[in-house]
Design a protein around this motif. Structure first.
Motif, PDB file in Angstrom:
ATOM      1  N   UNK A   1     -29.561  25.924   9.444  1.00 59.00           N
ATOM      2  CA  UNK A   1     -29.167  26.464   8.139  1.00 59.00           C
ATOM      3  C   UNK A   1     -30.063  27.640   7.758  1.00 59.00           C
ATOM      4  N   UNK A   2     -31.376  27.466   7.910  1.00 60.23           N
ATOM      5  CA  UNK A   2     -32.318  28.525   7.539  1.00 60.23           C
ATOM      6  C   UNK A   2     -32.091  29.776   8.385  1.00 60.23           C
ATOM      7  N   UNK A   3     -31.959  29.602   9.694  1.00 60.26           N
ATOM      8  CA  UNK A   3     -31.818  30.755  10.583  1.00 60.26           C
ATOM      9  C   UNK A   3     -30.472  31.455  10.407  1.00 60.26           C
ATOM     10  N   UNK A   4     -29.404  30.701  10.156  1.00 60.24           N
ATOM     11  CA  UNK A   4     -28.080  31.316  10.048  1.00 60.24           C
ATOM     12  C   UNK A   4     -27.863  31.937   8.666  1.00 60.24           C
ATOM     13  N   UNK A   5     -28.151  31.203   7.616  1.00 61.67           N
ATOM     14  CA  UNK A   5     -27.814  31.658   6.272  1.00 61.67           C
ATOM     15  C   UNK A   5     -28.904  32.509   5.630  1.00 61.67           C
TER      16      UNK A   5
ATOM     17  N   UNK B   1     -24.896  23.146  11.942  1.00 58.87           N
ATOM     18  CA  UNK B   1     -24.519  23.914  10.759  1.00 58.87           C
ATOM     19  C   UNK B   1     -23.459  23.173   9.946  1.00 58.87           C
ATOM     20  N   UNK B   2     -22.452  22.632  10.610  1.00 51.82           N
ATOM     21  CA  UNK B   2     -21.401  21.902   9.908  1.00 51.82           C
ATOM     22  C   UNK B   2     -21.991  20.693   9.179  1.00 51.82           C
ATOM     23  N   UNK B   3     -22.832  19.943   9.876  1.00 53.66           N
ATOM     24  CA  UNK B   3     -23.425  18.756   9.279  1.00 53.66           C
ATOM     25  C   UNK B   3     -24.359  19.122   8.122  1.00 53.66           C
ATOM     26  N   UNK B   4     -25.163  20.169   8.326  1.00 54.21           N
ATOM     27  CA  UNK B   4     -26.100  20.582   7.277  1.00 54.21           C
ATOM     28  C   UNK B   4     -25.398  21.090   6.037  1.00 54.21           C
ATOM     29  N   UNK B   5     -24.340  21.906   6.218  1.00 55.23           N
ATOM     30  CA  UNK B   5     -23.590  22.419   5.062  1.00 55.23           C
ATOM     31  C   UNK B   5     -22.967  21.287   4.265  1.00 55.23           C
ATOM     32  N   UNK B   6     -22.394  20.326   4.970  1.00 48.11           N
ATOM     33  CA  UNK B   6     -21.748  19.209   4.279  1.00 48.11           C
ATOM     34  C   UNK B   6     -22.766  18.412   3.471  1.00 48.11           C
ATOM     35  N   UNK B   7     -23.940  18.173   4.059  1.00 48.63           N
ATOM     36  CA  UNK B   7     -24.956  17.402   3.350  1.00 48.63           C
ATOM     37  C   UNK B   7     -25.507  18.175   2.160  1.00 48.63           C
ATOM     38  N   UNK B   8     -25.717  19.483   2.318  1.00 48.70           N
ATOM     39  CA  UNK B   8     -26.194  20.299   1.198  1.00 48.70           C
ATOM     40  C   UNK B   8     -25.163  20.321   0.070  1.00 48.70           C
ATOM     41  N   UNK B   9     -23.886  20.455   0.432  1.00 51.55           N
ATOM     42  CA  UNK B   9     -22.826  20.490  -0.576  1.00 51.55           C
ATOM     43  C   UNK B   9     -22.825  19.198  -1.387  1.00 51.55           C
TER      44      UNK B   9
END
Length: 202
Positions: free
Chosen positions: A157-161, A185-193
């Motif tokens: 997440x940090x490196x991409x966004x 990335x998919x898993x991290x975005x879902x958890x952050x959301x």
């Protein structure tokens, strides 16, 4: 340059030559054993061997002159904690793990502070005390949500966004397949959301 040779250049800072891998590994193993026994000269030799790949890794994550300082900090940390290292294992992955932690800590501090003014805050009192308190709360929740992620999704997440690195560059930096990066990335975005949409606990 063939893929195997290019990888050798990235990892050791020297072009690969036929039959040199085994000799390099034996020399590295001996230096690691001596350094583990407290031989400062042997540790200096390890620094000479690996300072370029460690610096390149830091540069790839930071893209700034801070990479030089973080690379130096990596070796300082390694020297202080070398008794924890298993000298029978390759040295570079251990150094990269230290460098990654240092770089990501700096990225979180630097990027969060640099982007405070660009975060959207609704309401006419955005620049008043209530608006500033709301902004601090948003940042605090984001930081907590990032910290709660597993290491793989958090780093991705940090490196991409934040660093805007490509899937390919992230995969190369973390030494994982691109499919793994996409999954993280998919898993991290879902958890952050989920974390950011849940009601805040006061």
């Amino acid at each position: 340059m063939a893929e195997g040779e290019e990888r050798a250049v990235i990892e050791t800072g020297h072009a690969a030559t036929p039959g040199s891998d085994a000799e390099n590994r034996r020399a590295e193993l001996e230096l690691a054993r001596r350094a583990h026994r407290g031989d400062a000269a042997a540790f200096d030799e390890l620094v000479l061997r690996f300072r370029r790949p460690v610096y390149r890794f830091c540069w790839r994550l930071l893209r700034s002159p801070d990479a030089e300082d973080l690379a130096q900090d990596t070796f300082v940390r390694a020297f202080v904690h070398f008794e924890r290292f298993d000298p029978e294992r390759p040295v570079l992955p251990w150094l990269i793990a230290i460098a990654r932690r240092l770089c990501l800590d700096l990225l979180r501090r630097r990027k969060v502070m640099a982007r405070v003014e660009t975060l959207p805050v609704t309401g006419p009192s955005a620049r008043g005390p209530e608006g500033e308190a709301s902004l601090r709360e948003q940042l605090s929740r984001l930081e907590r949500a990032l910290d709660d992620l597993d290491e793989g999704p958090r780093v991705a997440i940090v490196l991409f966004h934040i660093e805007e690195m490509s899937y390919r560059d992230i995969a190369a930096a973390l030494e994982v397949p691109m499919g793994t990066v996409m999954t993280w990335l998919h898993r991290g975005r879902a958890q952050l959301k989920r974390a950011l949409e849940s009601p805040s606990v006061t």
